[in-house]
Scaffold this active site. Sequence first.
Site, short mmCIF file in Angstrom:
data_model
loop_
_atom_site.label_atom_id
_atom_site.label_comp_id
_atom_site.label_asym_id
_atom_site.label_seq_id
_atom_site.Cartn_x
_atom_site.Cartn_y
_atom_site.Cartn_z
N ARG A 4 -3.47 -9.71 5.37
CA ARG A 4 -3.97 -9.80 3.99
C ARG A 4 -2.84 -9.34 3.07
O ARG A 4 -2.43 -8.18 3.15
CB ARG A 4 -5.20 -8.89 3.84
CG ARG A 4 -5.84 -8.90 2.46
CD ARG A 4 -7.01 -7.92 2.43
NE ARG A 4 -7.68 -7.93 1.15
CZ ARG A 4 -7.27 -7.26 0.08
NH1 ARG A 4 -6.20 -6.50 0.15
NH2 ARG A 4 -7.96 -7.34 -1.05
N LYS A 12 0.81 -1.22 0.00
CA LYS A 12 0.00 0.00 0.00
C LYS A 12 0.85 1.27 0.00
O LYS A 12 2.04 1.24 0.26
CB LYS A 12 -0.95 -0.02 1.21
CG LYS A 12 -2.17 -0.90 0.95
CD LYS A 12 -3.23 -0.76 2.00
CE LYS A 12 -4.41 -1.69 1.63
NZ LYS A 12 -5.33 -1.87 2.73
N1 HH2 Z 1 -7.46 -3.53 1.23
C1 HH2 Z 1 -7.82 -3.54 -0.06
C2 HH2 Z 1 -8.97 -4.23 -0.46
N2 HH2 Z 1 -9.71 -4.93 0.43
N3 HH2 Z 1 -10.08 -5.67 2.64
C3 HH2 Z 1 -9.74 -5.67 3.94
N4 HH2 Z 1 -10.46 -6.35 4.82
N5 HH2 Z 1 -8.64 -4.99 4.38
C4 HH2 Z 1 -7.84 -4.26 3.54
O1 HH2 Z 1 -6.87 -3.63 4.01
C5 HH2 Z 1 -8.20 -4.23 2.15
C6 HH2 Z 1 -9.35 -4.96 1.73
C7 HH2 Z 1 -7.01 -2.80 -1.07
O2 HH2 Z 1 -6.01 -3.62 -1.63
P1 HH2 Z 1 -6.14 -4.40 -3.02
O3 HH2 Z 1 -7.26 -5.37 -2.99
O4 HH2 Z 1 -4.83 -5.00 -3.35
O5 HH2 Z 1 -6.39 -3.27 -4.09
P2 HH2 Z 1 -7.68 -2.77 -4.90
O6 HH2 Z 1 -8.67 -2.25 -3.88
O7 HH2 Z 1 -7.14 -1.70 -5.80
O8 HH2 Z 1 -8.26 -3.93 -5.66
#
Ligand code: HH2
Length: 289
Positions: A264, A230
């Site tokens: 995660r 992040k």
């Molecule tokens: N972060 C993201 C998405 N979902 N869910 C939880 N519970 N906690 C988190 O910190 C979290 C989440 C963002 O990361 P990512 O899925 O890699 O990116 P994007 O939202 O661009 O798909």
Amino acid sequence: MENARSRELVCGGRLLPLDRPLVMGVLNITPDSFSDGGRFWQGKPDLGAVRAAASAMVAAGADLLDIGGESTRPGAEPVDPQEELRRVVPVLEALADLDVCLSVDTRRAAVARAAVQAGAHLLNDVSGFRDPEMMAVLADSDLGACVMHMRGDPQSMQVNPVYADVVTEVRAFLADRVHALQQAGVERRRLVLDPGIGFGKRLEHNVALLRGLEALRVEGLPLLVGVSRKRMIGEITGRAVEDRLAGSLAAALVAVGFGADVVRVHDVAETVDALRIRNALSSANARAL
Ligand code: HH2
């Protein structure tokens, strides 16, 4: 009086032990996720690629896989639930035989409902089940639930986030959601809580939440932290998204040290190795080496 710490997380017929840190691998079936966008989606889910990646994550020691059909990065455009369904459901079906807990990352009740039907084990709602329909879908199921704090929505959340005391405010939100979910009939052993690193927070807020993680343990519930790749890692190291592995591993270890029960992550094998080293060298286990 504080409740005792949960010892397991119940997810739709699967039991996850909480006596060691758990690893949730990220699989985004989107064109625009901030780090793996387009890897598994070319106008339709690339089921071969996603299955290969999922199997590798499970072989490396993932306890959960988190399947997402909508990017929630700052400024992301919302995705129509029908489109999100088209991304997520075929993947759930393609991964149904893997020996792992399947989580679906969605804020939409229609998607959550289809995910329950398609055999998901956990619903991961970045808006913390604020939508009464989302809450109803969860209450009507036996799935686990990740309840995350987000300020506003992805489109606006990074516009001047201000808190008087971020830890107190996030804790109050999580406590309120836990209360509402329990009132709706969701047992506490199905819940895991998440401060939502980067969701309407500046670096100073993210740091305060990680350092104050234990204060967020409402009713002894387990805590999930997602910090992998992040912006926070980039702000501290100066690295671009593709060069944030070392920073992400360090952050995962520190989060576990501060009390995270689940991390995660995008890089499962590397995180599992890092946690194995941490575990082997911890004072309780070092004598057995
Ligand atoms: N972060 C993201 C998405 N979902 N869910 C939880 N519970 N906690 C988190 O910190 C979290 C989440 C963002 O990361 P990512 O899925 O890699 O990116 P994007 O939202 O661009 O798909």
